[in-house]
Design an enzyme around this catalytic site. Structure first.
Site, PDB file in Angstrom:
ATOM      1  N   GLY A  53     -24.425   4.636 -21.560  1.00 52.99           N
ATOM      2  CA  GLY A  53     -23.241   5.486 -21.655  1.00 52.99           C
ATOM      3  C   GLY A  53     -22.551   5.840 -20.354  1.00 52.99           C
ATOM      4  O   GLY A  53     -21.672   6.701 -20.347  1.00 52.99           O
ATOM      5  N   TRP A  55     -20.346   4.147 -18.640  1.00 47.39           N
ATOM      6  CA  TRP A  55     -18.900   3.850 -18.667  1.00 47.39           C
ATOM      7  C   TRP A  55     -18.166   4.902 -19.494  1.00 47.39           C
ATOM      8  O   TRP A  55     -17.070   5.320 -19.160  1.00 47.39           O
ATOM      9  CB  TRP A  55     -18.634   2.432 -19.202  1.00 47.39           C
ATOM     10  CG  TRP A  55     -18.840   1.363 -18.170  1.00 47.39           C
ATOM     11  CD1 TRP A  55     -19.663   1.419 -17.093  1.00 47.39           C
ATOM     12  CD2 TRP A  55     -18.191   0.086 -18.124  1.00 47.39           C
ATOM     13  NE1 TRP A  55     -19.598   0.249 -16.379  1.00 47.39           N
ATOM     14  CE2 TRP A  55     -18.699  -0.585 -16.989  1.00 47.39           C
ATOM     15  CE3 TRP A  55     -17.272  -0.579 -18.914  1.00 47.39           C
ATOM     16  CZ2 TRP A  55     -18.286  -1.873 -16.626  1.00 47.39           C
ATOM     17  CZ3 TRP A  55     -16.858  -1.861 -18.564  1.00 47.39           C
ATOM     18  CH2 TRP A  55     -17.358  -2.493 -17.425  1.00 47.39           C
ATOM     19  N   ASP A  75     -22.473   0.616 -29.604  1.00 43.52           N
ATOM     20  CA  ASP A  75     -23.584  -0.190 -29.086  1.00 43.52           C
ATOM     21  C   ASP A  75     -24.590  -0.453 -30.191  1.00 43.52           C
ATOM     22  O   ASP A  75     -24.659   0.291 -31.173  1.00 43.52           O
ATOM     23  CB  ASP A  75     -24.285   0.515 -27.912  1.00 43.52           C
ATOM     24  CG  ASP A  75     -25.030  -0.476 -27.021  1.00 43.52           C
ATOM     25  OD1 ASP A  75     -24.534  -0.796 -25.919  1.00 43.52           O
ATOM     26  OD2 ASP A  75     -26.114  -0.975 -27.434  1.00 43.52           O
ATOM     27  N   ASP A  91     -23.243  -3.634 -34.303  1.00 40.85           N
ATOM     28  CA  ASP A  91     -23.119  -4.905 -33.596  1.00 40.85           C
ATOM     29  C   ASP A  91     -21.630  -5.264 -33.539  1.00 40.85           C
ATOM     30  O   ASP A  91     -20.990  -5.406 -34.585  1.00 40.85           O
ATOM     31  CB  ASP A  91     -23.911  -5.949 -34.410  1.00 40.85           C
ATOM     32  CG  ASP A  91     -23.904  -7.326 -33.782  1.00 40.85           C
ATOM     33  OD1 ASP A  91     -23.035  -7.594 -32.929  1.00 40.85           O
ATOM     34  OD2 ASP A  91     -24.765  -8.138 -34.163  1.00 40.85           O
ATOM     35  N   ASP A 116     -18.765  -3.897 -21.556  1.00 41.03           N
ATOM     36  CA  ASP A 116     -19.764  -4.278 -20.545  1.00 41.03           C
ATOM     37  C   ASP A 116     -20.920  -5.007 -21.230  1.00 41.03           C
ATOM     38  O   ASP A 116     -22.042  -5.001 -20.751  1.00 41.03           O
ATOM     39  CB  ASP A 116     -20.250  -2.993 -19.854  1.00 41.03           C
ATOM     40  CG  ASP A 116     -21.080  -3.265 -18.616  1.00 41.03           C
ATOM     41  OD1 ASP A 116     -20.961  -4.364 -18.038  1.00 41.03           O
ATOM     42  OD2 ASP A 116     -21.869  -2.371 -18.224  1.00 41.03           O
ATOM     43  N   LYS A 156     -16.922  -7.706 -19.197  1.00 41.18           N
ATOM     44  CA  LYS A 156     -17.875  -8.502 -18.409  1.00 41.18           C
ATOM     45  C   LYS A 156     -17.753  -9.959 -18.840  1.00 41.18           C
ATOM     46  O   LYS A 156     -17.558 -10.252 -20.022  1.00 41.18           O
ATOM     47  CB  LYS A 156     -19.293  -7.992 -18.682  1.00 41.18           C
ATOM     48  CG  LYS A 156     -20.320  -8.543 -17.692  1.00 41.18           C
ATOM     49  CD  LYS A 156     -21.736  -8.404 -18.179  1.00 41.18           C
ATOM     50  CE  LYS A 156     -22.300  -7.034 -18.346  1.00 41.18           C
ATOM     51  NZ  LYS A 156     -22.920  -6.450 -17.172  1.00 41.18           N
TER      52      LYS A 156
HETATM   53  N1  SAM Z   1     -21.745  -0.025 -19.787  1.00 39.68           N
HETATM   54  C1  SAM Z   1     -23.038   0.507 -20.113  1.00 39.68           C
HETATM   55  C2  SAM Z   1     -23.259   1.711 -19.281  1.00 39.68           C
HETATM   56  O1  SAM Z   1     -22.532   1.873 -18.319  1.00 39.68           O
HETATM   57  O2  SAM Z   1     -24.150   2.495 -19.579  1.00 39.68           O
HETATM   58  C3  SAM Z   1     -24.130  -0.524 -19.900  1.00 39.68           C
HETATM   59  C4  SAM Z   1     -24.070  -1.632 -20.898  1.00 39.68           C
HETATM   60  S1  SAM Z   1     -25.470  -2.652 -20.877  1.00 39.68           S
HETATM   61  C5  SAM Z   1     -25.244  -3.604 -19.442  1.00 39.68           C
HETATM   62  C6  SAM Z   1     -25.147  -3.839 -22.109  1.00 39.68           C
HETATM   63  C7  SAM Z   1     -25.206  -3.270 -23.526  1.00 39.68           C
HETATM   64  O3  SAM Z   1     -24.683  -4.254 -24.409  1.00 39.68           O
HETATM   65  C8  SAM Z   1     -26.597  -2.956 -24.038  1.00 39.68           C
HETATM   66  O4  SAM Z   1     -26.720  -1.580 -24.268  1.00 39.68           O
HETATM   67  C9  SAM Z   1     -26.699  -3.739 -25.347  1.00 39.68           C
HETATM   68  O5  SAM Z   1     -27.347  -3.017 -26.372  1.00 39.68           O
HETATM   69  C10 SAM Z   1     -25.236  -3.951 -25.673  1.00 39.68           C
HETATM   70  N2  SAM Z   1     -24.988  -5.061 -26.604  1.00 39.68           N
HETATM   71  C11 SAM Z   1     -25.392  -6.350 -26.485  1.00 39.68           C
HETATM   72  N3  SAM Z   1     -24.991  -7.061 -27.551  1.00 39.68           N
HETATM   73  C12 SAM Z   1     -24.309  -6.204 -28.350  1.00 39.68           C
HETATM   74  C13 SAM Z   1     -23.651  -6.350 -29.603  1.00 39.68           C
HETATM   75  N4  SAM Z   1     -23.627  -7.536 -30.233  1.00 39.68           N
HETATM   76  N5  SAM Z   1     -23.058  -5.280 -30.156  1.00 39.68           N
HETATM   77  C14 SAM Z   1     -23.111  -4.080 -29.533  1.00 39.68           C
HETATM   78  N6  SAM Z   1     -23.718  -3.882 -28.340  1.00 39.68           N
HETATM   79  C15 SAM Z   1     -24.311  -4.931 -27.762  1.00 39.68           C
END
Ligand code: SAM
Length: 305
Positions: A53, A55, A75, A91, A116, A156
């Site tokens: 969280g 961002w 997420d 998802d 992200d 990203k």
């Molecule tokens: N921006 C976040 C922060 O600042 O706290 C960090 C994000 S982290 C690098 C990547 C996130 O992408 C993870 O929490 C993961 O659960 C989520 N993620 C990956 N695939 C996903 C999907 N298909 N749907 C939703 N979230 C997804």
């Protein structure tokens, strides 16, 4: 390794804790904002792949009017609550999640969408890049439903060998697409960020959730799509009508008094799977119950003379 060793190795990790951000990723968005001035005029934002969280924290603190800012964070993982942030656990590649996000912005489009998202990397670069690209395309698809005209999308991206295809897809919807890497993103990482500015979909484009990339049971009748919604790949007929038609049967053209001469194939198949069946048929054994088994054996694998 002591508890402080990561603090010593990673300045952003340490600073995030000192400044109260949930993750070091906060600095990536803050640094992107320093370069692109992302938050001016932002009152409504979507944070895709938001957990834990940081961002969303940045968005709620740096938005135009932090009191009135509306943020929807999504997420797969559950996220501890954040004031002023609506959370959806789901998802982003699923239509049901996309529809839930879209409902929050009906009539009032978002000013900014950020993503992200990163898959759990497998170490198989092709697979990781492919899944990351699918996440980005899912985020883009959601964006086309909720972003206001002129709005910004930040995501990203993995700079793999096929990244230019993604750039071209993004360029269809945004007049400005820049790939950038903030200082807080490690040089050793393949990750970068695309900052897509001035959302301007092709004239007549209708956002569409029935995307074969998102759901395999899509329900679009592609013949009904018109204008920019219809993707047409050019078809070029090669050659003209003077060539033989491969669907027709042509009679043998023999000179008077000449017999037909069979010409064998230039290179017959080496070990065709039907070889043993041909052999049995020649011996009139194919339909007999006592015919040898059709399982290949060493000697039967030998090509026929
Ligand atoms: N921006 C976040 C922060 O600042 O706290 C960090 C994000 S982290 C690098 C990547 C996130 O992408 C993870 O929490 C993961 O659960 C989520 N993620 C990956 N695939 C996903 C999907 N298909 N749907 C939703 N979230 C997804």
């Amino acid at each position: 390794m002591g508890r402080s060793s990561k603090d010593k190795r990673d300045i952003y990790y340490r600073l995030a804790k000192e400044e109260g951000w949930r993750a070091r990723s906060a600095f990536k968005l803050l640094q992107l904002d320093q370069e692109f001035n992302l938050f001016t005029g932002v009152n409504r934002a979507v944070d895709l792949c938001a957990a834990p969280g940081s961002w969303s924290q940045v968005l709620s603190e740096k938005g135009e009017n932090s009191e009135a800012v509306k943020i929807v964070a999504v997420d797969l993982q559950a996220m501890a609550p954040l004031p002023g942030v609506t959370q959806i656990q789901g998802d982003i590649t699923k239509v049901s999640t996309a529809q839930e996000i879209i409902r929050h912005f009906e009539g009032q489009p978002a000013d900014l969408v950020v993503c992200d998202g990163a898959p759990d990397v497998t170490g198989l670069h092709d697979v990781d890049e492919y899944i990351q690209a699918q996440l980005l395309l899912a985020a883009l698809n959601i964006t086309t439903h909720v972003l206001k005209s002129g709005g910004t999308f930040v995501a990203k991206i993995f700079r793999g060998k096929d990244v230019t295809l993604l750039y071209s897809q993004l360029k269809i919807f945004f007049s400005g697409v820049t790939c950038t890497k903030p200082r807080s993103s490690r040089n050793s990482s393949i990750e970068a960020f695309v900052v897509c500015q001035n959302y301007s979909p092709p004239k007549g484009y209708i956002p569409n959730m029935s995307n074969p990339l998102l759901d395999h049971s899509y329900d679009v009748d592609f013949n009904q799509l018109e204008g920019p919604n219809r993707v047409i790949v050019p078809f070029l007929a090669c050659g003209d009508l003077s060539a033989f038609d491969s669907d027709r049967t042509y009679p043998l053209q023999l000179d008077a008094g000449k017999q037909y001469q069979y010409t064998p194939p230039t290179q017959p198949p080496i070990h065709p799977p039907y070889q043993q069946a041909c052999h049995l048929r020649k011996m009139n054994l194919l339909s007999r119950e006592d015919a040898p088994s059709l399982c290949p054996t060493q000697s039967q694998d030998e090509p026929e003379p």
